[in-house]
Design a protein around this motif. Structure first.
Motif, PDB file in Angstrom:
ATOM      1  N   PRO A 217      42.799  56.894  26.945  1.00 15.84           N
ATOM      2  CA  PRO A 217      42.678  56.717  28.298  1.00 15.84           C
ATOM      3  C   PRO A 217      43.941  56.995  29.255  1.00 15.84           C
ATOM      4  O   PRO A 217      44.908  56.320  28.615  1.00 15.84           O
ATOM      5  N   LYS A 218      44.091  57.870  30.120  1.00 11.00           N
ATOM      6  CA  LYS A 218      45.257  58.365  30.871  1.00 11.00           C
ATOM      7  C   LYS A 218      45.108  57.792  32.171  1.00 11.00           C
ATOM      8  O   LYS A 218      46.130  57.297  32.893  1.00 11.00           O
ATOM      9  N   ARG A 219      44.147  58.210  32.778  1.00 10.07           N
ATOM     10  CA  ARG A 219      44.000  57.887  34.284  1.00 10.07           C
ATOM     11  C   ARG A 219      42.608  56.963  34.611  1.00 10.07           C
ATOM     12  O   ARG A 219      41.614  56.978  33.980  1.00 10.07           O
ATOM     13  N   ALA A 220      42.953  55.771  35.400  1.00  8.38           N
ATOM     14  CA  ALA A 220      41.813  55.070  35.602  1.00  8.38           C
ATOM     15  C   ALA A 220      41.411  54.869  37.152  1.00  8.38           C
ATOM     16  O   ALA A 220      42.658  54.879  37.822  1.00  8.38           O
ATOM     17  N   LEU A 221      40.219  54.677  37.475  1.00  6.63           N
ATOM     18  CA  LEU A 221      40.127  54.668  38.886  1.00  6.63           C
ATOM     19  C   LEU A 221      39.258  53.352  39.168  1.00  6.63           C
ATOM     20  O   LEU A 221      38.351  53.007  38.480  1.00  6.63           O
ATOM     21  N   VAL A 222      39.625  52.472  40.065  1.00  8.91           N
ATOM     22  CA  VAL A 222      39.374  51.329  40.374  1.00  8.91           C
ATOM     23  C   VAL A 222      38.693  51.362  41.860  1.00  8.91           C
ATOM     24  O   VAL A 222      39.372  51.518  42.822  1.00  8.91           O
ATOM     25  N   ILE A 223      37.458  50.945  42.080  1.00 16.96           N
ATOM     26  CA  ILE A 223      36.777  51.128  43.470  1.00 16.96           C
ATOM     27  C   ILE A 223      36.495  49.455  43.886  1.00 16.96           C
ATOM     28  O   ILE A 223      35.737  48.896  43.047  1.00 16.96           O
ATOM     29  N   GLY A 224      37.131  49.302  44.787  1.00 14.13           N
ATOM     30  CA  GLY A 224      37.142  47.809  45.331  1.00 14.13           C
ATOM     31  C   GLY A 224      37.964  47.048  44.518  1.00 14.13           C
ATOM     32  O   GLY A 224      39.313  47.620  44.072  1.00 14.13           O
ATOM     33  N   GLY A 225      37.884  45.938  44.176  1.00 13.07           N
ATOM     34  CA  GLY A 225      39.083  45.117  43.364  1.00 13.07           C
ATOM     35  C   GLY A 225      40.112  44.744  44.309  1.00 13.07           C
ATOM     36  O   GLY A 225      41.155  44.587  43.453  1.00 13.07           O
ATOM     37  N   GLY A 226      40.033  44.556  45.304  1.00 10.62           N
ATOM     38  CA  GLY A 226      41.140  43.984  46.341  1.00 10.62           C
ATOM     39  C   GLY A 226      41.903  42.920  46.025  1.00 10.62           C
ATOM     40  O   GLY A 226      43.191  42.904  46.186  1.00 10.62           O
ATOM     41  N   ASP A 227      41.406  42.132  45.090  1.00 15.57           N
ATOM     42  CA  ASP A 227      42.148  40.869  44.868  1.00 15.57           C
ATOM     43  C   ASP A 227      43.356  41.304  43.748  1.00 15.57           C
ATOM     44  O   ASP A 227      44.165  40.505  43.544  1.00 15.57           O
ATOM     45  N   GLY A 228      42.918  42.196  43.015  1.00 11.85           N
ATOM     46  CA  GLY A 228      43.921  42.857  42.405  1.00 11.85           C
ATOM     47  C   GLY A 228      43.881  42.405  40.543  1.00 11.85           C
ATOM     48  O   GLY A 228      44.733  42.882  39.939  1.00 11.85           O
ATOM     49  N   GLY A 229      42.989  41.684  40.493  1.00 12.58           N
ATOM     50  CA  GLY A 229      42.637  41.370  38.992  1.00 12.58           C
ATOM     51  C   GLY A 229      42.533  42.420  38.038  1.00 12.58           C
ATOM     52  O   GLY A 229      42.863  42.499  36.797  1.00 12.58           O
ATOM     53  N   THR A 230      41.456  43.383  38.229  1.00 17.49           N
ATOM     54  CA  THR A 230      41.252  44.420  37.569  1.00 17.49           C
ATOM     55  C   THR A 230      42.361  45.479  37.211  1.00 17.49           C
ATOM     56  O   THR A 230      42.610  45.737  36.031  1.00 17.49           O
ATOM     57  N   ALA A 231      43.267  45.633  38.360  1.00 17.82           N
ATOM     58  CA  ALA A 231      44.370  46.258  38.206  1.00 17.82           C
ATOM     59  C   ALA A 231      45.391  45.549  37.338  1.00 17.82           C
ATOM     60  O   ALA A 231      45.944  46.363  36.257  1.00 17.82           O
ATOM     61  N   ARG A 232      45.516  44.343  37.523  1.00 15.61           N
ATOM     62  CA  ARG A 232      46.453  43.654  36.612  1.00 15.61           C
ATOM     63  C   ARG A 232      46.125  43.660  34.950  1.00 15.61           C
ATOM     64  O   ARG A 232      46.884  44.180  34.237  1.00 15.61           O
ATOM     65  N   GLU A 233      44.778  43.637  34.722  1.00 12.12           N
ATOM     66  CA  GLU A 233      44.494  43.775  33.476  1.00 12.12           C
ATOM     67  C   GLU A 233      44.469  45.139  32.877  1.00 12.12           C
ATOM     68  O   GLU A 233      44.932  45.249  31.584  1.00 12.12           O
ATOM     69  N   LEU A 234      44.147  45.989  33.694  1.00 13.60           N
ATOM     70  CA  LEU A 234      44.337  47.472  33.135  1.00 13.60           C
ATOM     71  C   LEU A 234      45.661  47.891  32.930  1.00 13.60           C
ATOM     72  O   LEU A 234      45.911  48.509  31.821  1.00 13.60           O
ATOM     73  N   LEU A 235      46.825  47.408  33.782  1.00 10.64           N
ATOM     74  CA  LEU A 235      47.901  47.588  33.610  1.00 10.64           C
ATOM     75  C   LEU A 235      48.698  46.936  32.309  1.00 10.64           C
ATOM     76  O   LEU A 235      49.863  47.186  32.085  1.00 10.64           O
ATOM     77  N   ARG A 236      47.957  46.250  31.731  1.00 12.77           N
ATOM     78  CA  ARG A 236      48.469  45.837  30.270  1.00 12.77           C
ATOM     79  C   ARG A 236      48.365  46.652  29.332  1.00 12.77           C
ATOM     80  O   ARG A 236      49.236  46.648  28.212  1.00 12.77           O
TER      81      ARG A 236
END
Length: 425
Positions: A217-236
């Protein structure tokens, strides 16, 4: 004194709907009304019901003040009951009329406990004392303010110390409560979205299962998730070169940055492209095969998220996935929202294929029934179990000190209870 108590039954009309739906403001108004009338407060207990309505009582040494509100009608029903002659309930009546901005009010007073019909009885006062009283018998003041999310069959109540954030955005009511059991809690239109104490379950499970089974995986898209938790975990995951997050409501982002900083900690990450826009529009405009992973981190299918639960939208997600791409969504509770749960998996299998769509479960205390589901839909050869590298998963979970996800749970999450399996078979 001809009677033990005075009971005023009150109705307020044409009140401010916003005030009647604000549990903290109502509690303060009721306490003030009791104090100004000369009462001694023992306890206050208030509940806010989703999406609207407040019930509560201020217990006073001289009896109580009770209320229930119907914000949708601008109406409040109040009982003012005082014992003895030291408290004047009509003072409370007038203060509450002003506090609720009532257009008009009506009230009737009754005398309760006619002394001519009563005979005093002797009993041991000390034997009746409980832990709510001091050794001298004086009451200990306590406070209970509750947020309640409910429908006509089930409810969740959490005690809180007040709202930290409460804004009506262009799309929904965005609120943050300071709960006593789960820390700060984000709600949208009265529905629990996430809390500081159990957010990791949802965010770890929606991200690491697809990330640890996609080949590259190189590029990920999150739809929604405004609290930031999903982005935080992906960026690990260092393998990701970019995470695009599209959140329609900037007030969700603002509230999370202000009051959920541990969840929103990656919203300024250099690999994150944060876009405030309509996620459906973004997907429709995105290029073919432009993302390796798409995570739909949406609310329930109401309000601004309603358009995310359509065949047309999921077909567009399929289009923008790379040949080995994976789509993961939150797919509701099998117990709480059975109809939507079944329809989701029928829709996904119609797009991705019967054998390409998998359900997995996690357990989140503040979500309805506690059991929550996720979908894993694979466009190509990715598989949640067949492609699973257990050693890699174990090392990743240990390195990042994950609180819920681990290599054993990854596999176990796909072992569905029979009733769940039967619903989507």
């Amino acid at each position: 004194m001809a009677s033990l108590g005075r009971h005023i039954i009150v109705e307020y009309y044409d009140c401010s709907p916003e005030i009647l739906n604000d549990v903290v403001n109502i509690e303060k108004s009721m306490i003030n009304a009791a104090e100004e009338a000369g009462a001694t407060i023992i306890n206050s207990t208030f509940h806010h019901f989703s999406p609207y309505g407040v019930s509560g009582v201020v217990v006073i040494q001289e009896s109580h003040l009770a209320i229930h509100t119907w914000p949708e009608y601008g109406y409040a029903s109040v009982d003012l009951f005082t014992c003895g002659d030291t408290v004047n309930p009509w003072v409370s009546y007038q203060l509450l009329k002003e506090a609720f901005k009532a257009g008009h009010g009506s009230a009737v007073e009754l005398s309760r406990g006619e002394m001519a019909l009563l005979k005093r009885k002797n009993f041991d006062v000390k034997a009746l004392r409980d832990e709510k009283s001091t050794d001298e018998g004086d009451p200990i003041k306590t406070r209970d303010v509750w947020f309640t999310e409910r429908d006509d069959k089930i409810a969740l109540s959490l005690k809180h110390d007040g709202k930290l954030y409460d804004v009506q955005s262009d799309y929904q009511r965005v609120s943050v409560f300071n709960t006593q059991a789960y820390g700060n809690m984000l709600t949208l239109d009265g529905m629990v979205m996430t809390t500081e104490k159990d957010e990791y379950v949802y965010h770890e499970m929606i991200t690491h299962i697809p990330m640890l089974t996609h080949p590259n995986p190189k590029r990920a898209l999150v739809i929604g998730g405004g609290d930031g938790g999903t982005a935080r975990e992906l960026l690990r995951h260092d393998s990701l070169e970019e995470v695009v997050m599209v959140e329609i409501d900037d007030k969700v982002i603002e509230a999370s940055k202000m009051h959920l900083p541990t969840i929103a900690s990656a919203l300024e990450h250099p690999k994150l492209n944060l876009i405030v826009d309509d996620g459906i529009k973004y997907v429709n405009d995105a290029a073919d095969e432009s993302f390796d992973l798409v995570i739909v981190d949406s609310t329930d299918p109401v309000g601004p998220a309603e358009g995310l639960f359509t065949v047309d939208f999921y077909k567009e997600v399929y289009r923008i996935l790379s040949k080995d791409g994976i789509m993961v969504t939150q797919s509701e509770s099998p117990r709480f929202n059975s109809k939507v749960f079944k329809e989701i998996f029928q829709t996904y299998r119609g797009i991705y294929g019967q054998e390409q769509v998998h359900c997995y479960l996690a357990y989140i205390p503040t979500y309805p029934t506690g059991m929550w589901s996720f979908s894993y839909s694979s466009k190509g050869g990715a598989h949640p179990i067949a492609n699973f590298d257990e050693a890699k998963s174990k090392a990743f979970a240990k390195e990042h000190r994950l609180k819920y996800y681990n290599e054993d749970l990854h596999k176990a999450a796909f072992a569905l209870p029979s009733f769940v399996r039967d619903m989507i078979s």
